[in-house]
Design an enzyme around this catalytic site. Structure first.
Site, PDB file in Angstrom:
ATOM      1  N   GLY A   1       0.867  -1.289   0.009  1.00  0.00           N
ATOM      2  CA  GLY A   1       0.020  -0.003   0.090  1.00  0.00           C
ATOM      3  C   GLY A   1       0.880   1.296   0.058  1.00  0.00           C
ATOM      4  O   GLY A   1       0.276   2.355  -0.456  1.00  0.00           O
ATOM      5  N   GLU A   2       2.118   1.188   0.385  1.00  0.00           N
ATOM      6  CA  GLU A   2       2.757   2.480   0.689  1.00  0.00           C
ATOM      7  C   GLU A   2       3.361   3.047  -0.773  1.00  0.00           C
ATOM      8  O   GLU A   2       3.698   1.992  -1.515  1.00  0.00           O
ATOM      9  CB  GLU A   2       4.188   2.278   1.634  1.00  0.00           C
ATOM     10  CG  GLU A   2       3.615   1.915   3.015  1.00  0.00           C
ATOM     11  CD  GLU A   2       4.804   1.581   3.907  1.00  0.00           C
ATOM     12  OE1 GLU A   2       5.958   1.954   3.581  1.00  0.00           O
ATOM     13  OE2 GLU A   2       4.662   0.707   4.786  1.00  0.00           O
ATOM     14  N   SER A   3       3.461   3.999  -1.065  1.00  0.00           N
ATOM     15  CA  SER A   3       3.895   4.539  -2.331  1.00  0.00           C
ATOM     16  C   SER A   3       5.312   4.420  -2.728  1.00  0.00           C
ATOM     17  O   SER A   3       5.595   4.005  -3.829  1.00  0.00           O
ATOM     18  CB  SER A   3       3.586   5.958  -2.326  1.00  0.00           C
ATOM     19  OG  SER A   3       4.314   6.784  -1.472  1.00  0.00           O
TER      20      SER A   3
ATOM     21  N   ILE B   1       5.513   0.658  -3.775  1.00  0.00           N
ATOM     22  CA  ILE B   1       4.608   0.639  -5.089  1.00  0.00           C
ATOM     23  C   ILE B   1       5.831   0.918  -6.039  1.00  0.00           C
ATOM     24  O   ILE B   1       6.053   0.364  -7.166  1.00  0.00           O
ATOM     25  CB  ILE B   1       3.527   1.438  -5.130  1.00  0.00           C
ATOM     26  CG1 ILE B   1       2.644   0.753  -4.265  1.00  0.00           C
ATOM     27  CG2 ILE B   1       2.940   1.397  -6.595  1.00  0.00           C
ATOM     28  CD1 ILE B   1       1.170   1.590  -4.258  1.00  0.00           C
TER      29      ILE B   1
END
Length: 1485
Positions: free
Chosen positions: A676-678, A681
Site C-alpha cells: 500500500g505504501e507509495s 509501489i
C-alpha cells in the site's frame, strides 16, 4: 408449378435409371478378367455410353424449358445455344475416341456439363441434372492421378461447382441443387485424382460447403443434416491424408522469409492466404436470377461476423499467409492449416473478454460451437500423432484451439462441455508430449472447477466433467504421467493429487443416498487403482528405492534431467523433485507464519543456501505455491538492500517477450499483493518497468516511459474499479494524463486507447487470490502459459512399468480406501458390491507389492467392519442374518482372500482378522480342525516300542477338556443344530429360506479357507508371522485367577490351539516365536488353580511343541526343555489331575528324542518330571517306563544325565507305590549303571589325552560315589526284599569297579560316608525295635558280609594309606558292635557265628598279604597291638588260631618293647596317643 413438378418426376426417373446403370457397372467390374484388351474395350464402351446417356438427360431437361426448346425455330439466323451445341458436339465425338480413357483429357467430356453448371441462364432442375452427371462420371473411378491433364480437369470441376449459378424457381429445387453441389465436391475429395487438387482448391471446397451449411440454417432439416454431414466427411477426408503428407519442411518453399519466421516462432496466430488464384473465385456467391442467393440471411450474428475470416480471405490479426506457390501445390499441410485455423476461428465468438464463467453465458446458440468442435474432433482423430510433425498445425492446437477449449470448457451447455472433453482426450492420446502445460491448465481450470459443486457448476456440468475425468483415468498411463510431469514439477500444480482427492470426495455420499455420480467417481478411482495393480507384474517396482535426502543446497529451480527417455535417469530425478516440492510446501507454511523462521527452515533443509542469495529467494517467491502473497509483497517492497536485490531477481524470472504492457502488468501483480505504501509501489514498478522495457520495448522510448505508463495504469485501474470513486476517468482524461511521457513525445493514441479499454473492461487485481484454489484462465495467464511452455521440461512418457506407483499410491491410498468403504457401505446392488470388492483386492495387491503394511492394515480394519461378524452379537439369529447379507458374505470372503494372498504384509490387521475368526468359532461355523498343523500328516512315524504314531500322541483321549463340554462344532455340527437334531425340545422346522441362508453361510465359510492362514503360516514373512502370533496371544486375553466365563475360556483355548499350530508349522523359525509362546503358556500355568481345558491345552501343547521340535532344533533343545519346568510349577490340584497324561507325554518325548537331549539342564528337567511320578499311583508306571528306556543297558546314559538318572531310579526304588518288584528293578538299574562308568573310563584311556582322561576319571569317581550313596539310602528301606537287594546292589557297585581307576581318597570317603554310615544306621534301626522293619538279622548279616568283602578286596590299596590304621580300627569296631547287637532284646545266633568267622577270614588274609605282622622297630607296633586289643574283645581265641606258632605271653610281655609298623618302611610310627585317638575316631565313625 407444373414445370417444377415435371422436372422433379423426371429427375426421380433418371435417378432410378442411374441406380440400375450403377448396378450394371458393378456387375461388369466384378466379372473375372479374361483378356485385358477386352476389359479395356468394355470400359471404353461403357464410359462412352454413360456419357452419352448423361448428355441425353441434360438435353431432355433443357428442352422442356421454353427458353431452350424454342431458340432454333425462330429463324435460320438463330443458331443453337452454345450450351446445347457443346453437348451435341460431345455426343458426336464420344464414340469416335478409340484411345484408352486415361489418355483422353477429362476436360473434353466434362466441360459441356461444367458450362451448364456455371451458366446463369439455367434453372435449378437443369443445373441439378448436370451436377448429377458430373458426380456420376467422378464416381466411375475412370479419372485417377495418372489420367492426362487430370490436374487441370479437377480444378475445372471445383471452380465450376463452387461458382455454380442457377435460377431459383422454388425452394425445393434450390435445396436439391445445393445437395448435388455437396455431393460433387465430396466426390472430388474422395476421388483418386483428389491428390492433384491444389491447397487453394481444397480450401475453396471447404469454404463452399461451409457456406451451404451456413445457408441451410434457413432451409429444410434434411439439407441442414446433409450439409453438416458432408462437411464432416470433407474434414475426415482431408485430415486422413495428413499421415501420408511429407513433412512440412519439405513441402514448403525454404526461401520464403515468412516461412523461416513460421518455423522459428510457432506461437503466432495464422490466417488464410491473402492471395487467390485468378480463376479460383474462392469466395464467390451462388447467384440467383433475380437476386444473389446470400448465405446467412437467417444465421446467427456470430457466424456472419466470422465470414470476414472465411477460408482464403487472409483476414485475422498477425496473419502469416502461405506463399502463393504453396497454395497452388498439390494439397497438403498448407490447406489443412488454413482449414484448421478457420475451424478454430469459428470458436472465437467472445472477443477481448475474460475466459471465466461470468463472461461465458449462453448468449449465443450452442449449435455453432458444437458443429465446429465436432469438425475439430474429427480432424484431431484422423490427423493424430502426425500433427506434431507440422509446426503450424501443432502451434494452432497448442495456442488458439486450447485457448478456446478452455473457454468453452466452462460453457453451461453439457453438450459443448462433453465435446470439449472428447477433443482434449484425443489430444492427450495423440499429442500429450506437446501439451504439458495446456493439459495442466485444462484440468486445473476446467475439470477441477466443474466437477465440484462449490464453484457453482450445475449438476449436469459436474456429471459431464466427472465422466470425462473417468475416461482419462481409464487411460492406463494417464495418472502416472500427471504425477511424473506435473506433481513432480516444482513449477506446476499437483494435478494427480487434486484429481485423486476429487474422485475420492466425489464418491462419498454425504447426507444423501448413493447416486450415479458417486458410482462414476468410484469407477474412476478403481480404474486408477487397477492400472497400478496391472503394472505390478511388469517389473521396476520402486519400493527398493530409498528415501531422498538433500545433503547440501544446490540450485534446483531450473535443473533439467539428463535423459527424459531413460527411466534410470528420470525416475530418480522426478522423485527428488517431488521431495523438494513437498519440503517447499512445508517451508511455505513456515514462511506464512513467520517469514524469517520460514527462510531459516528452508536453509536448514538445504532448499536455500546457508548464505542467502537474492536469486534463490526470488525463485522461492516466484515458483512456490501456497505462499501468503501479502507477505511476499511486503518483502519485495522493503527498502532493505537485500530485499531490493531479491525484487530485481524476482522481476527477471518473468518473460514479457512480445507482451502488451497491461498483460505483463497483470501477470506480474498476480504473483503477490502490491504493497500500500507509495515508496514500496514505486520500487516494485521500477523493477517491473526495467524488465518489461528490456524485453518488449515496442513503442516505448525508455524504461522511464514504461514506469510512468505502469503507474498510470495502476491509477486508472483504481479509478475505474473502486466504488468510492464517483467521477470516473474518461478516455480523453487518460490520454491527456499520459502526454509527453515517451522521452518527451506522446504515445500513439490508438495504443493508449487500447490500454484504456482493456483496463476498463478487465480489472487488474492488486489483491490476487490466495491459497491453492482453481483459478480462472485469464488472457494474461494464457499468454504466460504459452511463454512457459517453451521452457518447461519435456513431457515424460510412462510405459507399463511401476516406476512411481509406490509414491502415488502412498498419497491416494487413505482416501481411496475410505471412499470405496463408504460406497460399499451405502450400496444396495450386487454389481456395485463387486466393483468395490475388485477395488479392495487391487488396493491389497498394490499395498503388498509396495510393502505398504500400514495401508494393508487399514484396508483389513475397514473390511472387517463389513463382515458384520464383529457386532453379530446384536443380531437375534446371527447365522441366518449372515446368510441373508450378501455384502457381509462378500466382505468376509475378501478379508480371508487378502489374509491368504497378502498375509506377508499384514501387521496389526491380524487382530481384526482374528476377531472375525473367533466370532465364526463361537457361532460354530469353522471346520472342525481349523487349527490342525500341517506337520500332523507328514510326521506319523511309528513308535518302535508301542507301534503307535508318535505325532498323534496328543489325541482327544489325552486332551479331554476338564471344563464345560463344548457345543458341537464344525460346519456339519452347525447344520445339524439348525435341523434340531441335537436338541431335545421339539421346535418348529426351519423354513426353506432359512435352510438356503444356512447353505449360503456354509458355502461362504468354505470359500474363506480360514485354515490356510495357519497351515500356510510357514510361508509368511517373519514380521507378519510374529504379529500373527502376538495377535493370537492378544485375542486369547490374559488368564485370570479364579473362574472365568466358559465363553472366555473357549476363546482362550481356541487361540492357544492356533498359536501352537503356527508354532509347530514354523519349527525353522521357532526362535522368532518361542519367547511369546512360552510367556503365554507360563501365564496360563501360573494363574490356574483348578483343572480346566485351558491349562490342559497349554501343558500338552507345550509338551507337543517339545516333542515335535527337539529333533530339529538342537541349539534350542535346552530352551525347550527348560520350558517344561513350567509343569513343575503347576498347582497341586492341576498337576494331580493331569499327572498320568503328562507322564505319558514325557515318556513319548524321551523315547523319541533321547538322543537329542544332551545338556545337564535338559536332563534335570526330564528327570525331575519323572521323579515326581514315582509316588503317583497312576503316573508311576509311565514314568518308570521312561526311566527304563534311558537306563536299560545304559542305552541313553550320559555323563550329563548319569547322576540325575541314578537319583530318579533311587526315588522309584524307595517308592512304596506299586509292587516291590518295581523297586527291585530300579535297584538293578542303579547297579547295572556301574558298567557304564567302567565303559566310559576304558574309552577315556583309549581315546583321550592325558589331561582330558584325568578330568573324566575324576568326574566318573564322583558319579560312582553318588551312585553308592544313593544305594546306601535304599539299604534302609522298610521292605526286607528291597533293603536286602539294595545291599547286594551296593556290594556289586563297590566290588565291581576294577576297571574304574578310583583314587584312594575316594575309597576313604566311601567307607566313611557310605559303608560305615550304612552299617551304623542299620544297627540303630535294629536296636530301635521298629515294627516296620522285619527280619533285620538277615539284613545285618548281609551288611557285615559286605563290609568284610569290600575291605578284603581293597586291602592292597588301602594298606598303602597313612590312615589305614584308622580305617582298620573302624572295621573292627563295627564287627564288635554287630557281634554284640541285640535285636528285639536278644543276641542273634547267626550274627554270633558270622562275625567271628568273617573276622578270622579277614585276619588270615591280612596275614597272608603281610599287612598284619609283628615287627621289631623303634616306637612299637601300634597296628599289631591295636588289632589284638579289639580282636580279643570279639573272639579271644582268634589270635592263636591265626598265629598258632607265636607265644601269646611272649607277645604280651614284649608289647611295649618292640615297635610294629606297616608294610611300608617309609611310614611314620604311630604314637600310643595317636593310636588311642585313632581308635576313638574309628569306632565313632
Amino acid at each position: 408449378m407444373l414445370q417444377s413438378s415435371t422436372c422433379s418426376i423426371w429427375l426421380n426417373c433418371t435417378e432410378m435409371g442411374r441406380l440400375k446403370l450403377n448396378t450394371g457397372i458393378k456387375s461388369i467390374e466384378e466379372e473375372p478378367e479374361e483378356h485385358d484388351a477386352a476389359v479395356e474395350s468394355n470400359r471404353v464402351d461403357l464410359l462412352a455410353y454413360v456419357i452419352n446417356s448423361e448428355v441425353s438427360a441434360v438435353l431432355a431437361v433443357m428442352r422442356r424449358n421454353v427458353r431452350w426448346g424454342g431458340r432454333y425455330i425462330s429463324g435460320d439466323d438463330q443458331l443453337e445455344d452454345s450450351l446445347i451445341q457443346s453437348l451435341k458436339t460431345l455426343r458426336k465425338q464420344i464414340f469416335t475416341w478409340q484411345n484408352p480413357w486415361h489418355t483422353i483429357d477429362p476436360a473434353l467430356y466434362l466441360q459441356p456439363f461444367l458450362d451448364v453448371i456455371q451458366s446463369d441462364e439455367t434453372g435449378a432442375p437443369i443445373t441439378g441434372v448436370a451436377l448429377l452427371s458430373v458426380y456420376k462420371i467422378l464416381t466411375l473411378d475412370v479419372i485417377d492421378q495418372y489420367t492426362l491433364n487430370v490436374e487441370d480437369a479437377m480444378q475445372l470441376v471445383v471452380d465450376a461447382v463452387t461458382s455454380c449459378r442457377f435460377e431459383v424457381t422454388d425452394p425445393a429445387s434450390e435445396e436439391m441443387v445445393l445437395m448435388k453441389i455437396l455431393q460433387v465436391l465430396l466426390a472430388c475429395m474422395k476421388s483418386k485424382a483428389s491428390v492433384m487438387l491444389s491447397n487453394q482448391h481444397v480450401c475453396t471446397i471447404v469454404n463452399t460447403c461451409f457456406r451451404i451449411v451456413h445457408q441451410a440454417g434457413s432451409k429444410s432439416e434434411l439439407l441442414q443434416r446433409i450439409s453438416r454431414h458432408t462437411m464432416h466427411e470433407l474434414v475426415k477426408c482431408i485430415f486422413s491424408h495428413l499421415p501420408d503428407v511429407e513433412s512440412a519442411e519439405r513441402t514448403m518453399v525454404n526461401g520464403v522469409a515468412s516461412l523461416k519466421q513460421e518455423i522459428g516462432g510457432m506461437d503466432n496466430d495464422y490466417a488464410f492466404g491473402s492471395k487467390q488464384m485468378e480463376n479460383g473465385n474462392g469466395n464467390s456467391e451462388l447467384d440467383g436470377q433475380a437476386s444473389t442467393v446470400t448465405f446467412g440471411s437467417n444465421a446467427s450474428t456470430a457466424l456472419v461476423a466470422r465470414e470476414e475470416n472465411a477460408i482464403g480471405t487472409g483476414g485475422g490479426k498477425d496473419a502469416l499467409p502461405f506463399d502463393l506457390h504453396l497454395m497452388t501445390e498439390p494439397y497438403g499441410v498448407p490447406c489443412m492449416v488454413e482449414i484448421f485455423h478457420f475451424l478454430c476461428s469459428l470458436l472465437n465468438v467472445v472477443e477481448h473478454s475474460g475466459m471465466g464463467t461470468r463472461s461465458n453465458t449462453i448468449a449465443f446458440d450452442e449449435d455453432v460451437p458444437l458443429f465446429a468442435l465436432g469438425l475439430i474432433n474429427s480432424a484431431v482423430e484422423l490427423g493424430g500423432p502426425s500433427i506434431r510433425c507440422h509446426p503450424r498445425l501443432l502451434s494452432l492446437i497448442q495456442d488458439e484451439l486450447f485457448r478456446n477449449l478452455m473457454q468453452f470448457g466452462l460453457s453451461m451447455s453439457p453438450l459443448i462441455l462433453s465435446m470439449v472433453c472428447s477433443i482434449v482426450l484425443n489430444l492427450y492420446h495423440h499429442l500429450r508430449t506437446e501439451l504439458k502445460l495446456q493439459l495442466e491448465a485444462f484440468f486445473s481450470c476446467v475439470i477441477l472447477r466443474l466437477a465440484q459443486s462449490r464453484y457453482g457448476a450445475s449438476y449436469q456440468q459436474q456429471e459431464v466433467a466427472m465422466e470425462a475425468l473417468v475416461d482419462f483415468c481409464r487411460q492406463k498411463t494417464f495418472m502416472v504421467e500427471m504425477y511424473g510431469n506435473l506433481d513432480c514439477d516444482i513449477t506446476c500444480s499437483n494435478v494427480f493429487e487434486e484429481l485423486a482427492n476429487l474422485l475420492s470426495k466425489s464418491a462419498f455420499p454425504v447426507n444423501c443416498p448413493l447416486s450415479a455420480m458417486h458410482i462414476l467417481a468410484l469407477d474412476g478411482l478403481i480404474a486408477v487403482i487397477q492400472g497400478m495393480a496391472e503394472r505390478i507384474g511388469n517389473g521396476s517396482v520402486s519400493s527398493e528405492q530409498g528415501p531422498v535426502h538433500l545433503e547440501e543446497y544446490t540450485p534446483f529451480w531450473m535443473v533439467k534431467c539428463d535423459d527424459y527417455s531413460d527411466p534410470n535417469h528420470w525416475v530418480p530425478f522426478v522423485r527428488r523433485r517431488k521431495y523438494i516440492k513437498r519440503r517447499l510446501m512445508i517451508g511455505a507454511d513456515h514462511f506464512n507464519r513467520d517469514p524469517k523462521k520460514g527462510l531459516e527452515f528452508l536453509q536448514g533443509t538445504h532448499l536455500l543456501p546457508d548464505k542467502l542469495d537474492p536469486q534463490s529467494v526470488a525463485c522461492f517467491f516466484r515458483y512456490t505455491a501456497g505462499l501468503d502473497k501479502n507477505l511476499v509483497g511486503d518483502f519485495l517492497g522493503n527498502h532493505d538492500e537485500f530485499c531490493v536485490q531479491v525484487l530485481h531477481e524476482f522481476a527477471w524470472t518473468f518473460d514479457f517477450q512480445d507482451m502488451n504492457l497491461d498483460t505483463a502488468l497483470r501477470l506480474f501483480l498476480e504473483t503477490f499483493r502490491l504493497p500500500g505504501e507509495s515508496q514500496k509501489i514505486q520500487r516494485v514498478l521500477e523493477a517491473f518497468s526495467e524488465r518489461y522495457y528490456e524485453q518488449s520495448p515496442l513503442i516505448l522510448a525508455n524504461k522511464d516511459a514504461a514506469l510512468l505508463l505502469s503507474y498510470s495504469l495502476i491509477m486508472l485501474n483504481t479509478d475505474q474499479h473502486n466504488v468510492q470513486v464517483k467521477k470516473k476517468m474518461t478516455e480523453e482524461d487518460f490520454i491527456r494524463n499520459n502526454r509527453h511521457i515517451n522521452g518527451g513525445n506522446d504515445l500513439p493514441r490508438e495504443f493508449l486507447t487500447e490500454l484504456y479499454h482493456s483496463i476498463c473492461k478487465n480489472e487488474i487485481r492488486t489483491t490476487p487470490e490466495q491459497g491453492f484454489g482453481y483459478p480462472e484462465m485469464t488472457p494474461s495467464r494464457w499468454i504466460d502459459l504459452m511463454h512457459k511452455s517453451k521452457k518447461t521440461a519435456p513431457f515424460i512418457l510412462s510405459d507399463s512399468r511401476a516406476y512411481l506407483d509406490h509414491d502415488m499410491f502412498a498419497i491416494m491410498s487413505g482416501p481411496t480406501i475410505a471412499a470405496i468403504s463408504v460406497v460399499f457401505d451405502n450400496a444396495e446392488h450386487d454389481d456395485v458390491y463387486q466393483t468395490c470388492i475388485d477395488g479392495f483386492l487391487a488396493v491389497a495387491k498394490i499395498s503388498a507389492c509396495h510393502h505398504l503394511e500400514d495401508v494393508l492394515d487399514d484396508l483389513v480394519v475397514s473390511l472387517c467392519k463389513f463382515t458384520t461378524l464383529l457386532n453379530s452379537s446384536l443380531v437375534e439369529e446371527p447365522v441366518l442374518a449372515f446368510g441373508d447379507d450378501a455384502k457381509a458374505r462378500m466382505a468376509t470372503v475378501t478379508v480371508f482372500t487378502i489374509a491368504n494372498r497378502y498375509g506377508d504384509y499384514i501387521r496389526t490387521g491380524w487382530r481384526n482378522i482374528l476377531d472375525c475368526i473367533l466370532r465364526l468359532h463361537k457361532l460354530g461355523l469353522l471346520p472342525a480342525r481349523v487349527a490342525s498343523d500341517a506337520a500332523d500328516e507328514s510326521e506319523l512315524t511309528a513308535d518302535p516300542v508301542h507301534g503307535k504314531p508318535i505325532a498323534n500322541s496328543l489325541s482327544s483321549v489325552h486332551m479331554q477338556s476338564m471344563g464345560t463340554p463344548r457345543r458341537s462344532s464344525g460346519l456339519m455340527g452347525r447344520f445339524s443344530q439348525l435341523l434340531n437334531l441335537d436338541t431335545e425340545e421339539p421346535r418348529s422346522q426351519p423354513t426353506e429360506q432359512q435352510l438356503a441362508a444356512h447353505q449360503r453361510t456354509l458355502q461362504t465359510i468354505q470359500k474363506c479357507h480360514v485354515d490356510s492362514i495357519f497351515t500356510e503360516s510357514k510361508f509368511l514373512q517373519a514380521e507378519s508371522l510374529l504379529q500373527l502370533a502376538r495377535a493370537l496371544i492378544w485375542a486369547a486375553g490374559r488368564p485370570q485367577k479364579g473362574n472365568s466365563s466358559p465363553e472366555d475360556e473357549d476363546t482362550a483355548v481356541f487361540c492357544l490351539e492356533l498359536l501352537i499350530a503356527i508354532t509347530l508349522n514354523n519349527r525353522d523359525r521357532i526362535v522368532l516365536l518361542w519367547q511369546g509362546v512360552y510367556e503365554h503358556i507360563a501365564n496360563i500355568v501360573q494363574s490356574t488353580v483348578m483343572p480346566c481345558a485351558l491349562v490342559e491345552k497349554a501343558v500338552f501343547g507345550l509338551l507337543r511343541i517339545c516333542q515335535r521340535l527337539l529333533p530339529y532344533k538342537e541349539n534350542l533343545a535346552d530352551e525347550l526343555l527348560r520350558s517344561l519346568q513350567l509343569v513343575l510349577k503347576l498347582d497341586a490340584r492341576v498337576a494331580d489331575a493331569y499327572c498320568e497324561q503328562i507322564t505319558q507325554e514325557v515318556t513319548r518325548l524321551v523315547k523319541a528324542n533321547a538322543t537329542h537331549i544332551r545338556s545337564l539342564m535338559g536332563w534335570r528337567t526330564i528327570t525331575s518330571l519323572l521323579s515326581i511320578t514315582a509316588r503317583h499311583p497312576e503316573a508311576s508306571e509311565a514314568g518308570f517306563d521312561a526311566l527304563l528306556f534311558i537306563m536299560t543297558d545304559a542305552a541313553h546314559l550320559l555323563p550329563a544325565n548319569y547322576v540325575l538318572c541314578v537319583d530318579a531310579a533311587r526315588q522309584f526304588s524307595e517308592s512304596r507305590v506299586g509292587q516291590a518288584e518295581r523297586s527291585v528293578r530300579a535297584l538293578e538299574l542303579m547297579a547295572g549303571s556301574v558298567n557304564c562308568l567302567a565303559r566310559w573310563s576304558h574309552d577315556a584311556k583309549e581315546t583321550m589325552g592325558e589331561e582330558e582322561s584325568a578330568k573324566l576319571s575324576q568326574d566318573i569317581g564322583e558319579m560312582w560315589l553318588r551312585l553308592v550313596q544313593g544305594l546306601r539310602k535304599v539299604c534302609l528301606d522298610q521292605r526286607e526284599e528291597v533293603r536286602n537287594h539294595a545291599l547286594l546292589s551296593l556290594q556289586k557297585c563297590l566290588t565291581g569297579v576294577d576297571e574304574i581307576n578310583l583314587p584312594h581318597g575316594l575309597w576313604l570317603q566311601c567307607f566313611d560316608l557310605v559303608i560305615f554310615t550304612m552299617l551304623d544306621d542299620l544297627l540303630e534301626i535294629a536296636q530301635g525295635h521298629q515294627k516296620e522293619y522285619r527280619n533285620m538279622e538277615g539284613t545285618l548279616i548281609i551288611a557285615v558280609k559286605l563290609l568284610s568283602k569290600v575291605f578284603l578286596q581293597l586291602l592292597n590299596e588301602l594298606a598303602q594309606l597313612t590312615t589305614f590304621c584308622k580305617l582298620w580300627l573302624g572295621v573292627l569296631s563295627r564287627m564288635e558292635k554287630y557281634l554284640k547287637v541285640k535285636v528285639k532284646g536278644k543276641k542273634n545266633e547267626n550274627l554270633q557265628e558270622t562275625v567271628p568267622e568273617l573276622l578270622k577270614n579277614t585276619l588270615l588274609v591280612m596275614k597272608s598279604k603281610g599287612v598284619l605282622v609283628q615287627r621289631s622297630a623303634l616306637g612299637g607296633d601300634s597296628l599289631w597291638e591295636l588289632t589284638w586289643l579289639h580282636v580279643n574283645n570279639i573272639a579271644p581265641s582268634l589270635q592263636a588260631e591265626v598265629f598258632p606258632d607265636q607265644d601269646r605271653e611272649q607277645s604280651h610281655h614284649k608289647l611295649g618293647e618292640t615297635g610294629g609298623s606297616l608294610v611300608s618302611d617309609e611310614t611314620d610310627s604311630v604314637s600310643s596317643k595317636e593310636s588311642v585317638h585313632a581308635e576313638v575316631v574309628g569306632t565313632g565313625g
